[in-house]
Design a protein around this motif. Structure first.
Motif, PDB file in Angstrom:
ATOM      1  N   ASN A  25       0.818  -1.221   0.000  1.00  0.00           N
ATOM      2  CA  ASN A  25       0.000   0.000   0.000  1.00  0.00           C
ATOM      3  C   ASN A  25       0.842   1.256   0.000  1.00  0.00           C
ATOM      4  O   ASN A  25       0.568   2.208  -0.722  1.00  0.00           O
ATOM      5  N   PHE A  41      -6.207  -0.166  -8.696  1.00  0.00           N
ATOM      6  CA  PHE A  41      -7.060   0.362  -7.639  1.00  0.00           C
ATOM      7  C   PHE A  41      -8.488  -0.081  -7.913  1.00  0.00           C
ATOM      8  O   PHE A  41      -9.036   0.172  -8.983  1.00  0.00           O
ATOM      9  N   GLY A  89     -11.513   0.482  -6.282  1.00  0.00           N
ATOM     10  CA  GLY A  89     -12.685   1.156  -5.725  1.00  0.00           C
ATOM     11  C   GLY A  89     -12.824   0.925  -4.239  1.00  0.00           C
ATOM     12  O   GLY A  89     -11.895   0.500  -3.568  1.00  0.00           O
ATOM     13  N   ALA A  90     -13.983   1.197  -3.724  1.00  0.00           N
ATOM     14  CA  ALA A  90     -14.177   1.214  -2.275  1.00  0.00           C
ATOM     15  C   ALA A  90     -14.232  -0.182  -1.682  1.00  0.00           C
ATOM     16  O   ALA A  90     -14.736  -1.110  -2.297  1.00  0.00           O
ATOM     17  N   ALA A  91     -13.710  -0.256  -0.467  1.00  0.00           N
ATOM     18  CA  ALA A  91     -13.797  -1.518   0.274  1.00  0.00           C
ATOM     19  C   ALA A  91     -14.769  -1.322   1.428  1.00  0.00           C
ATOM     20  O   ALA A  91     -14.507  -1.669   2.557  1.00  0.00           O
ATOM     21  N   ASP A 113     -25.726   3.937  -1.131  1.00  0.00           N
ATOM     22  CA  ASP A 113     -24.615   4.265  -0.216  1.00  0.00           C
ATOM     23  C   ASP A 113     -23.305   3.739  -0.764  1.00  0.00           C
ATOM     24  O   ASP A 113     -22.277   4.417  -0.734  1.00  0.00           O
ATOM     25  N   GLN A 131     -20.115   5.834  -1.471  1.00  0.00           N
ATOM     26  CA  GLN A 131     -18.834   5.566  -0.789  1.00  0.00           C
ATOM     27  C   GLN A 131     -17.736   5.295  -1.787  1.00  0.00           C
ATOM     28  O   GLN A 131     -16.613   5.753  -1.622  1.00  0.00           O
ATOM     29  N   LEU A 159     -16.746   8.564  -3.315  1.00  0.00           N
ATOM     30  CA  LEU A 159     -15.974   9.378  -2.369  1.00  0.00           C
ATOM     31  C   LEU A 159     -14.564   8.828  -2.198  1.00  0.00           C
ATOM     32  O   LEU A 159     -13.584   9.585  -2.213  1.00  0.00           O
ATOM     33  N   ALA A 160     -14.479   7.506  -2.052  1.00  0.00           N
ATOM     34  CA  ALA A 160     -13.155   6.879  -1.894  1.00  0.00           C
ATOM     35  C   ALA A 160     -12.303   7.144  -3.126  1.00  0.00           C
ATOM     36  O   ALA A 160     -11.115   7.462  -3.020  1.00  0.00           O
ATOM     37  N   LEU A 179     -11.241  10.753  -3.136  1.00  0.00           N
ATOM     38  CA  LEU A 179     -10.190  10.953  -2.125  1.00  0.00           C
ATOM     39  C   LEU A 179      -8.862  10.393  -2.627  1.00  0.00           C
ATOM     40  O   LEU A 179      -7.802  11.019  -2.470  1.00  0.00           O
ATOM     41  N   GLN A 190      -3.111   6.012   6.857  1.00  0.00           N
ATOM     42  CA  GLN A 190      -3.232   4.640   6.349  1.00  0.00           C
ATOM     43  C   GLN A 190      -2.546   3.662   7.297  1.00  0.00           C
ATOM     44  O   GLN A 190      -3.090   2.621   7.623  1.00  0.00           O
TER      45      GLN A 190
END
Lengths: 192, 167
Positions: free
Chosen positions: A35, A105, A107-109, A119, A123, A126-127, A130, A150
């Motif tokens: 990461n 990458f 996407g969101a986890a 939602d 999310q 937004l993730a 960000l 992180q």
């Protein structure tokens, strides 16, 4: 229930030649290392290669590790040096979201069991936003953000890894957050 | 919607300059950013590479030591073979020279000691002749006269210079 061995204990055993201890250290730090590197190279395969190089260097220099120091600080210092060596040769600055997706990458986890599809979509966006904003930060700001938020390291630990005064680390974090807020606001993520 | 609320909380804290609240809110928000998980085989591959690298270094170390021992042994043998005749001649010559030099060394040392005794006796007689009370008093008197003469000469020179200045 037995207490898992500390990083320093595992490092000592690995230094004595224990394969199991080496494997345990690799397993413990694989995700943080990949990461950390990924935030700078934006390429999953390359991040894994560099993280692997980092592990090799860590084990080569394990005899220089001082158990009085926190292992994670020393570890990230070594991995950071490997990453910097690579970036010096192959300079990479900022990247687009498309490049991030290409790089691995995903996407969101988010907790997909308890959230509604709306939602989850929000999310994920937004993730992604960000992540994209993070990629646009100056490398020194990105570095402190990754280590702080992180990896959950403290200011003194980050200061030790980067070789910067603690005050500078705080300033970088403050400016990085301000810049992220500004980028997100400009992308329409400000207050409704 | 929780993340949206967290985002707004963070942005509001940031705008209000509330450092700690902004830090906490952003930390919460950042936790939603997904982590890049390495491939499943990453740990095994890395551990295997670490192990292979360690074995390679160990092999190199063993080979290095073995090479060092062989080189040292071969060097010693070659050195011995080449230097043995020359070394024996040097030792023999050294012993011969030493054995010839010893009588000469003793003879010169005895002569030097005799000369030293003669010089010591002459010095002793001279000291006894000079160091009598009347002679010591005479020497002191001569020194005092000399000092007085030097002082008087200095005063005279100073008066002389002043006289010229007045003119």
């Amino acid at each position: 229930m037995s207490v898992p061995p500390s990083d320093a204990e595992l490092a000592k055993e690995a230094l004595a030649g224990s394969d199991a201890a080496s494997r345990a250290l690799v397993a413990r730090y694989a995700t943080p290392a990949v990461n950390f590197v990924f935030r700078f190279v934006h390429d999953r395969a390359l991040a894994e290669d560099l993280a692997q190089e980092g592990f090799l260097r860590v084990f080569q220099r394990l005899n220089t590790y001082d158990p009085e120091r926190k292992f994670s600080s020393w570890f990230f210092q070594v991995v950071r040096n490997v990453t910097i060596d690579h970036l010096r040769v192959n300079r990479l600055a900022t990247t687009s979201l498309d490049e991030l997706k290409e790089g691995g990458f995903e996407g969101a986890a988010a907790d997909k069991t308890s959230s509604s599809p709306e939602d989850l979509a929000g999310q994920g966006e937004l993730a992604g936003a960000l992540e994209q904003a993070l990629a646009r930060l100056r490398p020194e700001y990105r570095e402190v953000v990754v280590l702080r938020y992180q990896e959950g390291l403290t200011h003194p630990e980050i200061s030790e890894i980067l070789g910067l005064p603690s005050g500078t680390v705080k300033t970088y974090l403050h400016r990085a957050r301000k810049e992220l807020a500004s980028i997100l606001s400009s992308k329409g993520w400000g207050p409704a | 919607m929780q993340d949206r609320e967290q985002l707004e909380r963070w942005l509001a804290s940031e705008a209000a300059g509330q450092e700690d609240a902004a830090d906490a809110a952003f930390a919460h928000l950042f936790a939603a950013v997904p982590k890049v998980e390495p491939r499943a085989e990453f740990v095994e591959l890395t551990a295997a590479r670490v192990w292979a690298e360690r074995a390679r270094r160990r092999r190199f170390a063993v080979l290095g030591w073995a090479a060092a021992v062989v080189i040292a042994a071969a060097g010693s043998l070659a050195g011995y073979a080449a230097a043995a005749p020359a070394g024996a001649w040097a030792i023999k010559t050294g012993i011969q020279l030493m054995s010839h030099a010893m009588p000469w060394l003793f003879a010169y040392a005895t002569e030097a000691m005799n000369l030293w005794w003669v010089a010591a006796r002459v010095g002793n007689h001279l000291a006894l002749a000079i160091a009598t009370p009347p002679r010591a008093a005479g020497l002191v008197a001569v020194e005092l006269v000399g000092i007085f003469a030097f002082f008087a000469l200095q005063r005279l020179v100073r008066w002389e210079l002043r006289g010229e200045a007045h003119v």
